[in-house]
Write a protein that holds these residues in place. Structure first.
Motif, PDB file in Angstrom:
ATOM      1  N   PHE A  22       0.809  -1.219   0.000  1.00 41.74           N
ATOM      2  CA  PHE A  22       0.000   0.000   0.000  1.00 41.74           C
ATOM      3  C   PHE A  22       0.842   1.269   0.000  1.00 41.74           C
ATOM      4  CE2 PHE A  22      -2.702   3.138   2.340  1.00 41.74           C
ATOM      5  CZ  PHE A  22      -3.687   3.277   1.365  1.00 41.74           C
ATOM      6  N   ILE A  23       1.910   1.289   0.762  1.00 43.30           N
ATOM      7  CA  ILE A  23       2.753   2.484   0.842  1.00 43.30           C
ATOM      8  C   ILE A  23       3.389   2.789  -0.508  1.00 43.30           C
ATOM      9  CG2 ILE A  23       4.767   3.527   1.956  1.00 43.30           C
ATOM     10  CD1 ILE A  23       2.326   3.221   3.783  1.00 43.30           C
ATOM     11  N   ALA A  24       3.959   1.777  -1.149  1.00 46.43           N
ATOM     12  CA  ALA A  24       4.575   1.965  -2.466  1.00 46.43           C
ATOM     13  C   ALA A  24       3.546   2.444  -3.480  1.00 46.43           C
ATOM     14  CB  ALA A  24       5.221   0.662  -2.936  1.00 46.43           C
ATOM     15  N   SER A  25       2.324   1.951  -3.378  1.00 45.60           N
ATOM     16  CA  SER A  25       1.263   2.383  -4.291  1.00 45.60           C
ATOM     17  C   SER A  25       0.898   3.845  -4.064  1.00 45.60           C
ATOM     18  CB  SER A  25       0.028   1.498  -4.112  1.00 45.60           C
ATOM     19  OG  SER A  25       0.298   0.157  -4.460  1.00 45.60           O
ATOM     20  N   GLU A  27       2.905   6.174  -2.933  1.00 47.55           N
ATOM     21  CA  GLU A  27       4.014   6.979  -3.457  1.00 47.55           C
ATOM     22  C   GLU A  27       3.970   7.039  -4.984  1.00 47.55           C
ATOM     23  OE1 GLU A  27       7.367   6.526   0.041  1.00 47.55           O
ATOM     24  OE2 GLU A  27       7.369   5.059  -1.597  1.00 47.55           O
ATOM     25  N   ALA A  28       3.693   5.908  -5.619  1.00 44.97           N
ATOM     26  CA  ALA A  28       3.707   5.860  -7.082  1.00 44.97           C
ATOM     27  C   ALA A  28       2.515   6.581  -7.695  1.00 44.97           C
ATOM     28  CB  ALA A  28       3.721   4.396  -7.540  1.00 44.97           C
ATOM     29  N   GLN A  29       1.334   6.416  -7.111  1.00 46.79           N
ATOM     30  CA  GLN A  29       0.124   6.953  -7.723  1.00 46.79           C
ATOM     31  C   GLN A  29      -0.229   8.363  -7.253  1.00 46.79           C
ATOM     32  OE1 GLN A  29      -3.263   4.221  -8.108  1.00 46.79           O
ATOM     33  NE2 GLN A  29      -1.942   2.553  -7.417  1.00 46.79           N
ATOM     34  N   LEU A  30       0.222   8.729  -6.067  1.00 41.54           N
ATOM     35  CA  LEU A  30      -0.130  10.034  -5.507  1.00 41.54           C
ATOM     36  C   LEU A  30       1.040  11.003  -5.470  1.00 41.54           C
ATOM     37  CD1 LEU A  30      -2.223   8.704  -2.471  1.00 41.54           C
ATOM     38  CD2 LEU A  30      -3.117   9.551  -4.647  1.00 41.54           C
ATOM     39  N   GLY A  31       2.256  10.495  -5.638  1.00 43.91           N
ATOM     40  CA  GLY A  31       3.427  11.356  -5.566  1.00 43.91           C
ATOM     41  C   GLY A  31       3.769  11.773  -4.145  1.00 43.91           C
ATOM     42  N   TRP A  32       3.245  11.053  -3.170  1.00 45.63           N
ATOM     43  CA  TRP A  32       3.512  11.380  -1.773  1.00 45.63           C
ATOM     44  C   TRP A  32       4.891  10.881  -1.346  1.00 45.63           C
ATOM     45  CZ3 TRP A  32      -1.500   9.633   1.285  1.00 45.63           C
ATOM     46  CH2 TRP A  32      -2.577  10.436   0.882  1.00 45.63           C
ATOM     47  N   GLN A  33       5.457  11.556  -0.357  1.00 44.76           N
ATOM     48  CA  GLN A  33       6.610  11.024   0.363  1.00 44.76           C
ATOM     49  C   GLN A  33       6.072  10.460   1.678  1.00 44.76           C
ATOM     50  OE1 GLN A  33      10.163  13.410   0.588  1.00 44.76           O
ATOM     51  NE2 GLN A  33       9.794  14.349  -1.415  1.00 44.76           N
ATOM     52  N   CYS A  34       6.097   9.142   1.798  1.00 49.57           N
ATOM     53  CA  CYS A  34       5.452   8.459   2.910  1.00 49.57           C
ATOM     54  C   CYS A  34       6.471   8.072   3.983  1.00 49.57           C
ATOM     55  CB  CYS A  34       4.724   7.210   2.409  1.00 49.57           C
ATOM     56  SG  CYS A  34       3.456   7.549   1.163  1.00 49.57           S
ATOM     57  N   HIS A  35       6.093   8.297   5.226  1.00 51.87           N
ATOM     58  CA  HIS A  35       6.966   8.003   6.359  1.00 51.87           C
ATOM     59  C   HIS A  35       6.199   7.107   7.332  1.00 51.87           C
ATOM     60  CE1 HIS A  35       9.528  11.390   5.004  1.00 51.87           C
ATOM     61  NE2 HIS A  35       8.367  11.987   4.755  1.00 51.87           N
ATOM     62  N   GLY A 236      -6.967  -1.509  -1.076  1.00 56.15           N
ATOM     63  CA  GLY A 236      -6.050  -0.375  -1.080  1.00 56.15           C
ATOM     64  C   GLY A 236      -6.284   0.571  -2.253  1.00 56.15           C
ATOM     65  N   GLN A 237      -6.663   0.031  -3.409  1.00 61.16           N
ATOM     66  CA  GLN A 237      -6.863   0.885  -4.573  1.00 61.16           C
ATOM     67  C   GLN A 237      -8.061   1.806  -4.387  1.00 61.16           C
ATOM     68  OE1 GLN A 237      -4.629   1.160  -7.068  1.00 61.16           O
ATOM     69  NE2 GLN A 237      -5.859   2.952  -7.650  1.00 61.16           N
ATOM     70  N   TRP A 238      -9.096   1.311  -3.757  1.00 61.36           N
ATOM     71  CA  TRP A 238     -10.253   2.167  -3.447  1.00 61.36           C
ATOM     72  C   TRP A 238      -9.824   3.327  -2.551  1.00 61.36           C
ATOM     73  CZ3 TRP A 238     -12.757   3.543   1.105  1.00 61.36           C
ATOM     74  CH2 TRP A 238     -14.017   4.113   0.980  1.00 61.36           C
ATOM     75  N   LEU A 239      -8.993   3.019  -1.542  1.00 60.96           N
ATOM     76  CA  LEU A 239      -8.505   4.064  -0.649  1.00 60.96           C
ATOM     77  C   LEU A 239      -7.694   5.107  -1.411  1.00 60.96           C
ATOM     78  CD1 LEU A 239      -7.295   2.346   2.661  1.00 60.96           C
ATOM     79  CD2 LEU A 239      -9.112   4.043   2.405  1.00 60.96           C
ATOM     80  N   ILE A 240      -6.832   4.646  -2.297  1.00 64.76           N
ATOM     81  CA  ILE A 240      -6.000   5.587  -3.055  1.00 64.76           C
ATOM     82  C   ILE A 240      -6.861   6.500  -3.913  1.00 64.76           C
ATOM     83  CG2 ILE A 240      -4.320   5.721  -4.951  1.00 64.76           C
ATOM     84  CD1 ILE A 240      -2.910   3.308  -3.686  1.00 64.76           C
ATOM     85  N   GLU A 241      -7.918   5.982  -4.500  1.00 66.93           N
ATOM     86  CA  GLU A 241      -8.817   6.826  -5.287  1.00 66.93           C
ATOM     87  C   GLU A 241      -9.514   7.846  -4.385  1.00 66.93           C
ATOM     88  OE1 GLU A 241      -8.926   6.870  -8.548  1.00 66.93           O
ATOM     89  OE2 GLU A 241      -7.442   5.254  -8.575  1.00 66.93           O
ATOM     90  N   VAL A 242      -9.857   7.451  -3.176  1.00 67.56           N
ATOM     91  CA  VAL A 242     -10.428   8.392  -2.214  1.00 67.56           C
ATOM     92  C   VAL A 242      -9.403   9.468  -1.856  1.00 67.56           C
ATOM     93  CG1 VAL A 242     -11.237   8.639   0.172  1.00 67.56           C
ATOM     94  CG2 VAL A 242     -12.123   6.782  -1.260  1.00 67.56           C
ATOM     95  N   PHE A 243      -8.168   9.065  -1.630  1.00 62.97           N
ATOM     96  CA  PHE A 243      -7.108  10.023  -1.316  1.00 62.97           C
ATOM     97  C   PHE A 243      -6.927  11.036  -2.443  1.00 62.97           C
ATOM     98  CE2 PHE A 243      -4.559   6.801   1.503  1.00 62.97           C
ATOM     99  CZ  PHE A 243      -5.620   6.746   2.375  1.00 62.97           C
TER     100      PHE A 243
END
Length: 247
Positions: A22-25, A27-35, A236-243
């Motif tokens: 989920f974290i890698a997804s 970063e890749a799809q949202l351009g976030w820097q995740c910690h 996780g993909q549903w969450l990323i679309e919500v994000f």
């Protein structure tokens, strides 16, 4: 305002490795820097004792913020389950550090006990807590938190490996439960828009706890119809679309 940095907080007895892909997804799809920051007593901190208060868990995490987050621009937090209590306490104590919080399947002690841990999950929770082997504990945990992957042998093997590398101490689970049971939602918070996400089909924690939280602070609530408590694992993909639409 675009939020560049995001802190990810896990829940009861879990660590950053349980986020899976989920974290890698993100970063890749949202351009976030995740910690990912583990709660004291788990993951990278597994040799330590967990604090007995949510506020102390929050303070411990603040002392371990990575360098890019210290004294810089406000950052976002994605917080699952007990991690949501930590994030809520963070918002109450240091709102200037936070740009946005996304709460996932969280609760506070203001909710009825049998909504915070559904009666049908009590036996499974006890089985996980009292299990004598890593595999038995992780099988019980997976059954409790996932509606899609409860029979996923590859995921179960991965969780067993995590548990073997960084063993969870039963005392730390009990202390986390004690801290969570005592935690109450702050009476007031600064007027910042946050987001609450929950699953109607969560077999561990009732989505009514998230409804209560959203209503108390006038925050938007989004509901998934079929995923389990571990929404990032189940969908996780549903969450990323919500994000994408809301962060």
């Amino acid at each position: 305002m675009t939020i560049k940095h995001w802190v990810f907080l896990r829940g009861l007895g879990r660590e950053q490795a349980h986020w899976g892909e989920f974290i890698a997804s993100c970063e890749a799809q949202l351009g976030w820097q995740c910690h990912c920051i583990d709660l004291p007593g788990f993951g990278s901190e597994y040799q330590r004792r967990s604090p007995t208060q949510i506020s102390a868990i929050r303070y411990d995490i603040q002392q371990r913020l990575p360098a890019p987050l210290r004294g810089g621009a406000p950052f976002g937090i994605v917080a699952l389950s007990l991690g949501g209590m930590v994030a809520l306490d963070w918002l109450a104590s240091n709102p200037e550090q936070i740009a946005k919080i996304i709460f996932i399947n969280t609760s506070t002690g203001d909710c009825p006990l049998l909504q915070r841990l559904k009666i049908n999950s009590l036996a499974v929770a006890l089985r996980a807590l009292l299990a004598s082997s890593h595999i038995a504990r992780e099988r019980a945990a997976l059954t409790m938190v996932s509606n899609y992957h409860s029979a996923d042998l590859a995921l179960l093997a991965h969780w067993r490996q995590i548990s073997t590398l960084r063993p969870v101490k039963r005392i730390n689970i009990l202390i986390q439960l004690f801290a969570a049971a005592r935690y109450r939602a702050p009476t007031t918070l600064v007027d910042k828009p946050q987001l609450v996400i929950s699953s109607r089909a969560d077999r561990m924690v009732s989505y009514h706890c998230s409804e209560w939280l959203a209503k108390k602070y006038h925050w938007p609530l989004l509901l998934h119809d079929s995923a389990g408590h571990d929404l990032p694992i189940d969908d996780g993909q549903w969450l990323i679309e919500v994000f994408k639409r809301n962060a």
